[in-house]
Design a protein around this motif. Structure first.
Motif, PDB file in Angstrom:
ATOM      1  N   ALA A 127     -29.189  -5.690  11.841  1.00 49.68           N
ATOM      2  CA  ALA A 127     -29.998  -6.280  10.772  1.00 49.68           C
ATOM      3  C   ALA A 127     -29.690  -5.622   9.431  1.00 49.68           C
ATOM      4  O   ALA A 127     -29.561  -6.292   8.403  1.00 49.68           O
ATOM      5  CB  ALA A 127     -31.488  -6.140  11.104  1.00 49.68           C
ATOM      6  N   GLN A 128     -29.559  -4.302   9.459  1.00 48.12           N
ATOM      7  CA  GLN A 128     -29.222  -3.621   8.219  1.00 48.12           C
ATOM      8  C   GLN A 128     -27.845  -4.010   7.717  1.00 48.12           C
ATOM      9  O   GLN A 128     -27.605  -4.092   6.515  1.00 48.12           O
ATOM     10  CB  GLN A 128     -29.304  -2.111   8.432  1.00 48.12           C
ATOM     11  N   GLN A 129     -26.941  -4.271   8.627  1.00 43.08           N
ATOM     12  CA  GLN A 129     -25.620  -4.714   8.208  1.00 43.08           C
ATOM     13  C   GLN A 129     -25.706  -6.066   7.511  1.00 43.08           C
ATOM     14  O   GLN A 129     -25.068  -6.286   6.469  1.00 43.08           O
ATOM     15  CB  GLN A 129     -24.704  -4.793   9.427  1.00 43.08           C
ATOM     16  N   MET A 130     -26.518  -6.979   8.077  1.00 47.59           N
ATOM     17  CA  MET A 130     -26.699  -8.280   7.433  1.00 47.59           C
ATOM     18  C   MET A 130     -27.373  -8.120   6.074  1.00 47.59           C
ATOM     19  O   MET A 130     -27.013  -8.798   5.105  1.00 47.59           O
ATOM     20  CB  MET A 130     -27.513  -9.197   8.342  1.00 47.59           C
ATOM     21  N   ILE A 131     -28.371  -7.215   6.007  1.00 50.30           N
ATOM     22  CA  ILE A 131     -29.053  -6.995   4.732  1.00 50.30           C
ATOM     23  C   ILE A 131     -28.077  -6.453   3.688  1.00 50.30           C
ATOM     24  O   ILE A 131     -28.090  -6.868   2.526  1.00 50.30           O
ATOM     25  CB  ILE A 131     -30.239  -6.029   4.933  1.00 50.30           C
ATOM     26  N   GLN A 132     -27.229  -5.547   4.123  1.00 49.85           N
ATOM     27  CA  GLN A 132     -26.237  -5.016   3.195  1.00 49.85           C
ATOM     28  C   GLN A 132     -25.294  -6.099   2.706  1.00 49.85           C
ATOM     29  O   GLN A 132     -24.939  -6.141   1.522  1.00 49.85           O
ATOM     30  CB  GLN A 132     -25.459  -3.887   3.871  1.00 49.85           C
ATOM     31  N   GLN A 133     -24.902  -7.007   3.601  1.00 54.43           N
ATOM     32  CA  GLN A 133     -24.042  -8.114   3.172  1.00 54.43           C
ATOM     33  C   GLN A 133     -24.761  -9.019   2.179  1.00 54.43           C
ATOM     34  O   GLN A 133     -24.185  -9.434   1.160  1.00 54.43           O
ATOM     35  CB  GLN A 133     -23.586  -8.901   4.393  1.00 54.43           C
ATOM     36  N   LEU A 134     -26.053  -9.336   2.465  1.00 53.68           N
ATOM     37  CA  LEU A 134     -26.816 -10.185   1.538  1.00 53.68           C
ATOM     38  C   LEU A 134     -27.019  -9.476   0.195  1.00 53.68           C
ATOM     39  O   LEU A 134     -26.945 -10.111  -0.860  1.00 53.68           O
ATOM     40  CB  LEU A 134     -28.168 -10.553   2.155  1.00 53.68           C
ATOM     41  N   GLN A 135     -27.292  -8.181   0.269  1.00 50.95           N
ATOM     42  CA  GLN A 135     -27.451  -7.440  -0.977  1.00 50.95           C
ATOM     43  C   GLN A 135     -26.161  -7.458  -1.796  1.00 50.95           C
ATOM     44  O   GLN A 135     -26.195  -7.553  -3.024  1.00 50.95           O
ATOM     45  CB  GLN A 135     -27.867  -6.001  -0.675  1.00 50.95           C
TER      46      GLN A 135
END
Length: 735
Positions: free
Chosen positions: A614-622
């Motif tokens: 999830a954090q990886q996806m958040i980092q990509q969205l960020q």
């Protein structure tokens, strides 16, 4: 096997056995004596020379004399053996190219560590080999393959066996390498009772007694037959299969691919010959096994090994005048130990033959008390009476005096001390290394003293590492041949944690991550990120790549863990603020109860695989949001620049219009300045009315205008123009 082949093998074994027996005869005899010397005690007197012991024991007449055995040799030997027991003996696998990866090397290393664990190699095979190395000069471990225990399966696995008696192994005497990796044959000779032989090898009841053609030193064949002992030979020999390596061109890409001729169809070989492709002769080593009982070969066949699966732990090895000799630590301690025993026995003997401390008395002073004084040395009387005055002439008598007690010979005591010092000198283990307090006070000084002892006997540790490296090469070469089908294996970590992996010889890469059905790793994710996903497992192909082995005979993992804990403790004492970052690692290195639970609670939350995804996806969205924000910012800057440009152009236009207006007014004023005052009066009045009308007072009275001649000012306009008088005047008009 055919009868002729059996006879050839028996003849070969006999010749090689006799060659090895003659070459190693001196070592075998001395190794047995060293072993007896090491196990000497007060009952067997093995540390005394037989002739000296018989003389002192009174065998040839005379009173027996003390023959003490104070075995200090064992402590010197145990010091080296127990130091090795405390070390973490193991192997580290390194990837060395040709498609090999570090992930695959880590899995192979874990597989080897699991083989050691299931074989209990640390406590059994390795310790037994080290004992033979230090006590007799040579120890061995034996690698075998067998079916997986406790499972109804046809899968096989490796097991590391101990060899209790190093002298039961007969190996190739023509080896040149220090680790004996180039030996071409070896055999283990074992004697077992008939009942045990029938249990292990049923169906061979016709084999009786020891073999008639193969005898060992000190062998009594009649006694062996009477005891119904069967001698079994486990014989390994290494052969070289000749082959040809061809550089085969790929017709599509033109790339060159090396291939063995034995794996190529005949048509391809003919094409390579016609093209005169590059080739060279090669050999493929393989090891054959024969089980011989009596004069019969009861079992034989190929093995999966490329080296003889018998690994030596060498002590000190030398060849002098064509005779092999090996020795461990015991050999150098024999003479100093005998000197110590003799000096200790002589010291006790010198004390024993002396009388107890006698009394020096005047016979007149004990007259009448002779019986009491006669037993003074053997009884505990409360008092001893004596006469202080001579009853005949009343002269005073001297009181009885005790003479000095007997003392031992100072020469014998000095000899014991010298013998003890000589034992320390020949081993390099001085009193400080053996536990006696020394002059060292700081930790560094104590470590340096300990390092000196380790350096003096480091050849044992180095030879242990050399043996482990050969053992690792044997396992790495054979693993692809035993794990020849896809299977799940256990991987044991250095800290004892077990994980699972897949060995798949058909995998396209040396290491890859297999995801559970219905789950797919994100595009471009690393192996670590893929392994963090729930249910992921690592699969390796041991046939791809090349791997090498590095021996590890360093401190045990528990010792390194304690060192890590102490180092982290010092770091936290110096900077307590970093407890939030390394707190979980600090408690993970601790060994007190509940330390692991505390470490788990202090672990960062991102270690949860799902949260990590999830954090990886958040980092990509960020990252995407950041890109969009940057684009908007760039657009706003562009619009602002355009607006500034428009405002700038409008200001410039206004400034140009104002400039033109002022020039027009200047010209008008200049023209007005050229008019006579009488002609200027109506113009001024009209201008005043216009100004009043603009101000909203058109009906206000117009003041009288009396224009005065203006002072001529310099003008930029050329004289004689359309609006200029002959004498132009520029400047303001004072109304």
């Amino acid at each position: 096997m055919a009868i002729q082949e059996t006879d050839d093998v028996i003849r070969e074994v006999q010749e090689r056995f006799e060659a090895c027996r003659d070459f190693e005869a001196q070592w075998r005899k001395r190794a047995l004596e060293d072993l007896r010397f090491f196990h000497a005690d007060a009952y067997n007197h093995a540390q005394w020379d037989d002739a000296v012991y018989q003389v002192r024991n009174g065998t040839f007449g005379g009173s027996p004399r003390p023959c003490l055995t104070i075995n200090k040799t064992q402590q010197h030997v145990f010091h080296i053996e127990n130091d090795a027991r405390q070390s973490q003996m193991g192997m580290k696998i390194n990837a060395t190219g040709f498609g090999a990866t570090e992930k695959a090397a880590d899995v192979l290393e874990g597989i080897v560590r699991h083989i050691e664990y299931q074989s209990n190699a640390q406590q059994n095979a390795y310790n037994c080999a080290i004992q033979g190395q230090v006590r007799q000069g040579m120890g061995w471990v034996h690698v075998v393959t067998d079916y997986v225990r406790g499972q109804d399966s046809f899968d096989q696995d490796f097991f590391i066996k101990s060899v209790p008696d190093p002298r039961s192994v007969y190996s190739d005497p023509n080896t040149q390498e220090p680790d004996h990796s180039d030996m071409q044959w070896a055999m283990i000779v074992e004697e077992m009772p008939r009942a045990e032989f029938d249990r292990l090898y049923p169906g061979h009841q016709d084999i009786r007694g020891a073999p008639l053609s193969l005898v060992t030193e000190n062998d009594d064949r009649t006694d062996a037959v009477e005891r119904d002992i069967v001698r079994v030979f486990r014989y390994y020999r290494r052969n070289e299969e000749k082959d040809t390596l061809w550089a085969v061109p790929n017709p599509q890409t033109g790339a060159i691919q090396p291939m063995r001729q034995s794996e190529m169809p005949e048509e391809m070989v003919e094409v390579c010959r016609a093209l005169k492709a590059q080739s060279r002769p090669i050999t493929r080593p393989h090891v054959e096994f024969f089980l011989i009982a009596g004069d019969e070969v009861i079992s034989s066949g190929p093995t999966v090994f490329r080296h003889i699966p018998l690994v030596p732990f060498v002590g000190i090895e030398s060849v002098i005048d064509g005779r092999l000799d090996r020795c461990g630590l015991v050999r150098a301690l024999i003479d100093p130990q005998r000197m110590f025993n003799y000096s200790a026995s002589a010291f006790v003997e010198s004390i024993a033959i002396q009388t107890k401390s006698p009394w020096l008395v005047d016979e007149r002073s004990i007259e009448g008390y002779e019986n009491q004084w006669a037993s003074a040395n053997v009884s505990n009387q409360a008092y001893l009476p004596y006469r202080s005055i001579d009853p005949d002439d009343s002269t005073p008598l001297q009181a009885p005096q005790r003479l000095d007690p007997p003392t031992g010979s100072s020469g014998h005591m000095q000899a014991m001390q010298n013998a003890d010092l000589q034992m320390q000198m020949v081993t390099g283990q001085y009193q400080a290394e053996m536990g006696a307090p020394g002059n060292e006070r700081s930790g560094k000084a104590i470590n340096e003293r300990q390092r000196q002892s380790d350096t003096a006997n480091y050849h044992y540790t180095d030879n242990q590492g050399m043996a482990l490296r050969l053992l690792g090469r044997i396992l790495i070469d054979a693993i692809p041949l035993v794990y020849d089908t896809a299977r799940a294996v256990q991987v044991l970590g250095e800290d004892g944690e077990q994980t699972s992996a897949i060995v798949d010889p058909g995998a396209p890469q040396a290491a890859q991550v297999v995801q559970p059905p219905g789950q797919q790793a994100p595009q471009g994710s690393t192996i670590e990120q893929q392994m963090a996903m729930q249910g992921a497992i690592l699969a390796i192909n041991p046939t791809i790549g090349r791997y090498d082995v590095e021996a590890d005979v360093g401190p045990a993992f528990a010792t390194r863990r304690q060192d890590t804990f102490n180092a982290l403790m010092q770091v936290l004492q110096a900077n307590p603020a970093i407890m939030a970052q390394i707190g979980d690692l600090f408690f993970k290195a601790a060994d007190f109860p509940l330390a692991d639970e505390i470490a788990d609670r202090l672990k960062p939350a991102q270690e949860d695989p799902r949260l990590g995804q999830a954090q990886q996806m958040i980092q990509q969205l960020q990252a995407q949001v950041g890109q969009l924000n940057q684009q908007v910012k760039d657009k706003q800057q562009d619009l602002a620049l355009r607006a500034d440009k428009q405002r700038h152009e409008a200001v410039i236009d206004l400034m140009d219009a104002d400039t033109k207006k002022r020039e027009q007014q200047t010209d008008e004023m200049a023209a007005i300045g050229s008019i006579s005052p009488e002609s200027l009066k109506p113009v001024l009045e009209n201008l005043i009315r216009t100004i009043l009308a603009e101000q909203g007072t058109p009906h206000a009275p117009v003041p009288e205008v009396n224009p005065q001649p203006l002072e001529r000012l310099p003008s930029t306009n050329p004289p004689g123009g359309d609006i200029h008088a002959p004498n132009p005047v520029t400047g303001a008009v004072d109304v």
